[in-house]
Design an enzyme around this catalytic site. Structure first.
Site, PDB file in Angstrom:
ATOM      1  N   GLY A  58      18.554  -1.238 -15.900  1.00 56.14           N
ATOM      2  CA  GLY A  58      19.096  -2.594 -15.747  1.00 56.14           C
ATOM      3  C   GLY A  58      19.478  -3.202 -17.080  1.00 56.14           C
ATOM      4  N   GLU A 102      14.033  -1.884 -27.452  1.00 55.57           N
ATOM      5  CA  GLU A 102      13.282  -0.927 -26.623  1.00 55.57           C
ATOM      6  C   GLU A 102      12.081  -0.411 -27.411  1.00 55.57           C
ATOM      7  OE1 GLU A 102      13.349   0.265 -23.387  1.00 55.57           O
ATOM      8  OE2 GLU A 102      11.621   1.432 -24.071  1.00 55.57           O
ATOM      9  N   CYS A 113      13.399   5.101 -15.198  1.00 55.78           N
ATOM     10  CA  CYS A 113      14.150   5.979 -14.297  1.00 55.78           C
ATOM     11  C   CYS A 113      14.607   7.250 -15.013  1.00 55.78           C
ATOM     12  CB  CYS A 113      15.359   5.237 -13.727  1.00 55.78           C
ATOM     13  SG  CYS A 113      16.360   6.294 -12.682  1.00 55.78           S
ATOM     14  N   CYS A 154      12.759   8.689 -11.890  1.00 55.39           N
ATOM     15  CA  CYS A 154      13.716   9.337 -10.980  1.00 55.39           C
ATOM     16  C   CYS A 154      14.293  10.654 -11.500  1.00 55.39           C
ATOM     17  CB  CYS A 154      14.912   8.411 -10.713  1.00 55.39           C
ATOM     18  SG  CYS A 154      14.558   6.672 -10.741  1.00 55.39           S
ATOM     19  N   LYS A 191      11.650  13.521 -12.362  1.00 58.35           N
ATOM     20  CA  LYS A 191      11.037  13.855 -11.065  1.00 58.35           C
ATOM     21  C   LYS A 191      11.984  14.689 -10.216  1.00 58.35           C
ATOM     22  CE  LYS A 191      12.207  11.644  -7.861  1.00 58.35           C
ATOM     23  NZ  LYS A 191      11.867  10.298  -7.464  1.00 58.35           N
ATOM     24  N   GLY A 245      -0.385   7.120  -1.264  1.00 56.54           N
ATOM     25  CA  GLY A 245       0.464   7.698  -0.223  1.00 56.54           C
ATOM     26  C   GLY A 245       1.855   7.104  -0.256  1.00 56.54           C
ATOM     27  N   TYR A 290       5.790   6.503  -2.443  1.00 57.22           N
ATOM     28  CA  TYR A 290       6.894   7.356  -2.904  1.00 57.22           C
ATOM     29  C   TYR A 290       6.400   8.408  -3.902  1.00 57.22           C
ATOM     30  CZ  TYR A 290      10.758   3.946  -1.834  1.00 57.22           C
ATOM     31  OH  TYR A 290      11.687   3.118  -1.264  1.00 57.22           O
ATOM     32  N   ILE A 291       5.742   7.912  -4.970  1.00 55.96           N
ATOM     33  CA  ILE A 291       5.426   8.809  -6.082  1.00 55.96           C
ATOM     34  C   ILE A 291       4.431   9.872  -5.635  1.00 55.96           C
ATOM     35  CG2 ILE A 291       4.413   8.901  -8.408  1.00 55.96           C
ATOM     36  CD1 ILE A 291       5.617   6.152  -8.942  1.00 55.96           C
ATOM     37  N   GLU A 305       6.067  12.559  -3.430  1.00 59.04           N
ATOM     38  CA  GLU A 305       7.039  13.370  -4.182  1.00 59.04           C
ATOM     39  C   GLU A 305       6.316  14.390  -5.065  1.00 59.04           C
ATOM     40  OE1 GLU A 305      10.769  10.216  -4.336  1.00 59.04           O
ATOM     41  OE2 GLU A 305       9.456  10.300  -6.064  1.00 59.04           O
ATOM     42  N   ARG A 347      -5.849   5.942   1.594  1.00 61.21           N
ATOM     43  CA  ARG A 347      -6.828   5.055   2.239  1.00 61.21           C
ATOM     44  C   ARG A 347      -6.371   4.665   3.648  1.00 61.21           C
ATOM     45  NH1 ARG A 347      -5.826  -0.324  -1.581  1.00 61.21           N
ATOM     46  NH2 ARG A 347      -3.692  -0.660  -0.894  1.00 61.21           N
ATOM     47  N   ARG A 396       3.446   3.689   3.813  1.00 62.47           N
ATOM     48  CA  ARG A 396       3.399   2.393   4.486  1.00 62.47           C
ATOM     49  C   ARG A 396       4.733   1.671   4.279  1.00 62.47           C
ATOM     50  NH1 ARG A 396       1.744  -2.305   2.197  1.00 62.47           N
ATOM     51  NH2 ARG A 396       0.700  -1.179   0.528  1.00 62.47           N
ATOM     52  N   THR A 436      16.251   1.667  -9.061  1.00 59.49           N
ATOM     53  CA  THR A 436      17.251   1.632 -10.139  1.00 59.49           C
ATOM     54  C   THR A 436      18.587   1.017  -9.714  1.00 59.49           C
ATOM     55  OG1 THR A 436      16.264   3.444 -11.330  1.00 59.49           O
ATOM     56  CG2 THR A 436      18.621   3.145 -11.653  1.00 59.49           C
ATOM     57  N   ALA A 458      15.650   6.636  -0.725  1.00 63.05           N
ATOM     58  CA  ALA A 458      15.198   7.968  -0.317  1.00 63.05           C
ATOM     59  C   ALA A 458      13.880   8.287  -0.979  1.00 63.05           C
ATOM     60  CB  ALA A 458      16.237   9.010  -0.716  1.00 63.05           C
ATOM     61  N   HIS A 480      30.990  20.020  12.330  1.00 64.24           N
ATOM     62  CA  HIS A 480      30.165  21.048  12.959  1.00 64.24           C
ATOM     63  C   HIS A 480      30.184  22.336  12.144  1.00 64.24           C
ATOM     64  CE1 HIS A 480      27.997  22.757  16.293  1.00 64.24           C
ATOM     65  NE2 HIS A 480      28.821  23.786  16.278  1.00 64.24           N
ATOM     66  N   GLU A 484      25.825  15.667  11.961  1.00 70.59           N
ATOM     67  CA  GLU A 484      26.619  15.320  13.154  1.00 70.59           C
ATOM     68  C   GLU A 484      25.748  14.709  14.254  1.00 70.59           C
ATOM     69  OE1 GLU A 484      28.374  18.627  15.411  1.00 70.59           O
ATOM     70  OE2 GLU A 484      26.929  19.972  14.470  1.00 70.59           O
TER      71      GLU A 484
HETATM   72  P1  NDP Z   1       3.876   2.438  -3.692  1.00 68.92           P
HETATM   73  O1  NDP Z   1       3.676   0.989  -3.735  1.00 68.92           O
HETATM   74  O2  NDP Z   1       5.066   3.001  -3.015  1.00 68.92           O
HETATM   75  O3  NDP Z   1       2.599   3.144  -3.028  1.00 68.92           O
HETATM   76  C1  NDP Z   1       1.319   2.897  -3.512  1.00 68.92           C
HETATM   77  C2  NDP Z   1       0.344   3.747  -2.717  1.00 68.92           C
HETATM   78  O4  NDP Z   1      -0.930   3.649  -3.325  1.00 68.92           O
HETATM   79  C3  NDP Z   1       0.203   3.310  -1.281  1.00 68.92           C
HETATM   80  O5  NDP Z   1       0.041   4.454  -0.493  1.00 68.92           O
HETATM   81  C4  NDP Z   1      -1.094   2.477  -1.303  1.00 68.92           C
HETATM   82  O6  NDP Z   1      -1.830   2.563  -0.125  1.00 68.92           O
HETATM   83  C5  NDP Z   1      -1.885   3.207  -2.364  1.00 68.92           C
HETATM   84  N1  NDP Z   1      -2.866   2.366  -3.063  1.00 68.92           N
HETATM   85  C6  NDP Z   1      -2.665   1.201  -3.689  1.00 68.92           C
HETATM   86  N2  NDP Z   1      -3.794   0.776  -4.270  1.00 68.92           N
HETATM   87  C7  NDP Z   1      -4.740   1.716  -4.008  1.00 68.92           C
HETATM   88  C8  NDP Z   1      -6.104   1.861  -4.337  1.00 68.92           C
HETATM   89  N3  NDP Z   1      -6.736   0.948  -5.055  1.00 68.92           N
HETATM   90  N4  NDP Z   1      -6.755   2.958  -3.877  1.00 68.92           N
HETATM   91  C9  NDP Z   1      -6.128   3.879  -3.144  1.00 68.92           C
HETATM   92  N5  NDP Z   1      -4.823   3.813  -2.814  1.00 68.92           N
HETATM   93  C10 NDP Z   1      -4.137   2.738  -3.241  1.00 68.92           C
HETATM   94  O7  NDP Z   1       3.776   2.896  -5.209  1.00 68.92           O
HETATM   95  P2  NDP Z   1       4.284   4.137  -6.029  1.00 68.92           P
HETATM   96  O8  NDP Z   1       3.398   4.154  -7.213  1.00 68.92           O
HETATM   97  O9  NDP Z   1       4.368   5.377  -5.192  1.00 68.92           O
HETATM   98  O10 NDP Z   1       5.756   3.736  -6.418  1.00 68.92           O
HETATM   99  C11 NDP Z   1       6.029   2.480  -7.060  1.00 68.92           C
HETATM  100  C12 NDP Z   1       7.423   2.022  -6.756  1.00 68.92           C
HETATM  101  O11 NDP Z   1       8.343   2.796  -7.486  1.00 68.92           O
HETATM  102  C13 NDP Z   1       7.859   2.185  -5.297  1.00 68.92           C
HETATM  103  O12 NDP Z   1       7.471   1.124  -4.490  1.00 68.92           O
HETATM  104  C14 NDP Z   1       9.345   2.296  -5.424  1.00 68.92           C
HETATM  105  O13 NDP Z   1       9.911   1.018  -5.412  1.00 68.92           O
HETATM  106  C15 NDP Z   1       9.548   2.949  -6.767  1.00 68.92           C
HETATM  107  N6  NDP Z   1       9.855   4.370  -6.624  1.00 68.92           N
HETATM  108  C16 NDP Z   1      10.966   4.779  -5.953  1.00 68.92           C
HETATM  109  C17 NDP Z   1      11.255   6.109  -5.803  1.00 68.92           C
HETATM  110  C18 NDP Z   1      12.465   6.530  -5.042  1.00 68.92           C
HETATM  111  O14 NDP Z   1      13.322   5.694  -4.778  1.00 68.92           O
HETATM  112  N7  NDP Z   1      12.576   7.804  -4.639  1.00 68.92           N
HETATM  113  C19 NDP Z   1      10.405   7.146  -6.374  1.00 68.92           C
HETATM  114  C20 NDP Z   1       9.251   6.616  -7.044  1.00 68.92           C
HETATM  115  C21 NDP Z   1       9.009   5.295  -7.156  1.00 68.92           C
HETATM  116  P3  NDP Z   1      -1.590   1.590   1.137  1.00 68.92           P
HETATM  117  O15 NDP Z   1      -0.393   2.075   1.820  1.00 68.92           O
HETATM  118  O16 NDP Z   1      -2.830   1.762   1.938  1.00 68.92           O
HETATM  119  O17 NDP Z   1      -1.446   0.220   0.554  1.00 68.92           O
END
Ligand code: NDP
Length: 450
Positions: A16, A35, A43, A48, A51, A175, A177-178, A181, A198, A204, A311, A341, A435, A440
């Site tokens: 950005g 910076e 990113c 991104c 990764k 659980g 994105y990161i 992946e 958890r 989620r 991004t 994605a 096809h 499709e």
């Molecule tokens: P997210 O917010 O997507 O996920 C966090 C995860 O950690 C959830 O599963 C959450 O569980 C869990 N969590 C949070 N706190 C705790 C805790 N204290 N103990 C155990 N589990 C916990 O975060 P990420 O770090 O994966 O990614 C950050 C952001 O980066 C994303 O929201 C996205 O915007 C961006 N991103 C985008 C990507 C893409 O576009 N492909 C790739 C990577 C990152 P619960 O569900 O139970 O809350």
């Protein structure tokens, strides 16, 4: 008239910040960007891009397995982690060079160091105080870790992208994105992967069918999902491994613990209090629709504002900022129907509302299809693709479109244009498919789910 050193100082040269700085300079503004780590930001340097290179690198393992069904024999070449990491690092160096050149060619001055607001128009960097008419904060975010005993033993995605060796056994906590992946990367490369969540299911906030479908695929690939548990402590063992203790169930021993439990806006130590810049309840910089903070000449874009942390959204916010401040065209970045994605294996891609969100707005029809990709008729891989369309019963508009399966990010990018244009289900149906493709299916789903 007050004279400033610059028209614009941007703090943070991530996606950005770089885009906004370059575009502002293109309008004739005198711009400096500060910076403290590497130009390109999260990113390009820590997110991104590296990764996705590791996703590409690891996915070959599945391709080699699949090739056996197509007549290839003994398709299991040796893999060298350090070669992949070296190649990835070389590419990041190349990209950083491109970013430096882009800024230089645009006439933007790059200053390496930590930028800190020391007034409403003043920024300190490396002991120098520079002034600007407008200041843009684009400092991004940083991984957050919960405070549990032994958390200092855990790595985050920052370090996971640069490990000296491939771990034999890894626990990934989270659980989102990161987490999913990296679980896919390490699993494909041969690590024993434990994903600790958890909740009951990964991802989620995503459509439930995608969450369930992905979780099943991760399990089929051998990723061990420990759901409904919390890590209570991490202990280092004498043998260099780590033991995770849980609130329920037996402890787990692994060679590496990675946390992917979310990211927080980078607002510490940048002088927000000195300049009087307000943050919201979640610690992000509070901004209006035009990315302006409570201080008239200070703006903020990207993850530091914790709106949609992607991004392309930060880029759109940067462009809107330039239109607003330098082109006399107040513009709010459009955040409706932003496609995204997850580069899990298989990936998920999505645009628009989930079924859960759509139901809350009014009556809908759901079209859902689950099938085995044609490729796997010969590879024998037991992998299901899932597609889902959510349609407004009153207007026939497609409100949401979701896919789990190979190439879903490439497919959904195109579908996102149709959804953005307000396409109806009838228009999807009138589109002739290509096809044989998986895509499709999106134009041939006729049966409403009951
Ligand atoms: P997210 O917010 O997507 O996920 C966090 C995860 O950690 C959830 O599963 C959450 O569980 C869990 N969590 C949070 N706190 C705790 C805790 N204290 N103990 C155990 N589990 C916990 O975060 P990420 O770090 O994966 O990614 C950050 C952001 O980066 C994303 O929201 C996205 O915007 C961006 N991103 C985008 C990507 C893409 O576009 N492909 C790739 C990577 C990152 P619960 O569900 O139970 O809350």
């Amino acid at each position: 008239m007050t004279s400033y050193d610059y028209d614009l100082i941007t703090i943070g040269a991530g996606s950005g910040g770089v885009r906004a700085s370059r575009m502002a300079a293109g309008t004739g503004a005198r711009v400096a960007v500060i910076e403290s780590l590497r130009t390109g930001g999260t990113c390009v340097m820590r997110g991104c891009v590296p990764k996705k290179l590791l996703v590409y690198g690891s996915h070959f393992a599945h391709d080699f397995e699949d090739s056996l069904g197509f007549g290839w024999q003994q398709a299991k070449p040796d893999f060298h982690w350090t070669k992949l990491i070296d190649a990835k690092n070389k590419e990041l160096d190349r990209l950083e060079g491109i970013y430096h050149t882009l800024l230089k060619n645009a006439g933007v001055e790059e200053l390496m160091g930590k930028g800190k607001l020391v007034g409403r128009h003043e920024v300190e960097v490396n002991g120098r105080i520079l002034s600007a008419e407008t200041i843009l904060i684009a400092t991004g975010g940083w991984p957050t870790l919960p405070e549990i005993p032994g958390i200092e033993h855990a790595v985050t995605s920052n370090e996971a992208l640069d490990l000296p060796t491939l771990p034999k056994r890894i626990a990934i906590v989270g659980g989102g994105y990161i987490a999913v992946e990296f679980a896919g990367i390490f699993n494909a490369l041969g690590s024993e992967v434990h994903e600790i969540i958890r909740a009951e299911k990964v991802l989620r906030g995503f459509d439930d069918a995608m969450r369930t479908g992905l979780q099943e695929e991760l399990i089929k690939k051998g990723i061990q999902i420990h759901n409904g548990v919390n890590v209570t402590r991490i202990e280092a063992t004498e043998a260099g491994a780590f033991t995770l203790g849980f609130d329920v169930g037996a402890p787990l021993q692994v060679d590496l613990v990675m946390y992917a439990t979310g990211r927080a806006p980078n607002t510490q130590g940048i002088g927000l209090e000195t300049a009087g810049v307000a943050t919201n309840g979640k610690g992000a910089i509070a901004v209006d629709g035009f990315s302006k903070t409570n201080i008239d000449n200070i703006y903020a874009i990207g993850d530091v504002t914790d709106r949609i942390n992607l991004t392309p959204v930060a880029l759109a916010e940067g462009m809107a900022f330039v239109d607003t401040v330098y082109r006399n065209t107040p513009t709010a970045a459009d955040r409706e129907n932003v496609a995204s994605a997850v580069f899990s294996q298989p990936p998920i891609a999505t645009v628009g509302l989930t079924e859960h969100e759509a139901v809350a707005q009014g009556p809908i029809d759901v079209y859902e299809s689950s099938f085995t990709n044609m490729k796997h008729s010969l590879s024998g891989r037991d992998e299901k693709s899932i597609m889902k369309l959510i349609v407004d019963q009153k207007t026939d508009r497609v409100l949401g479109c979701h896919m789990l399966g190979s190439d879903s990010p490439e497919i959904i990018q195109g579908i996102a244009i149709a959804v953005k244009c307000g396409a109806t289900k009838a228009q999807f149906d009138a589109t002739i498919g290509i096809h044989p493709t998986a895509a499709e299916e999106f134009v041939t789903m006729r049966q409403k789910r009951v």
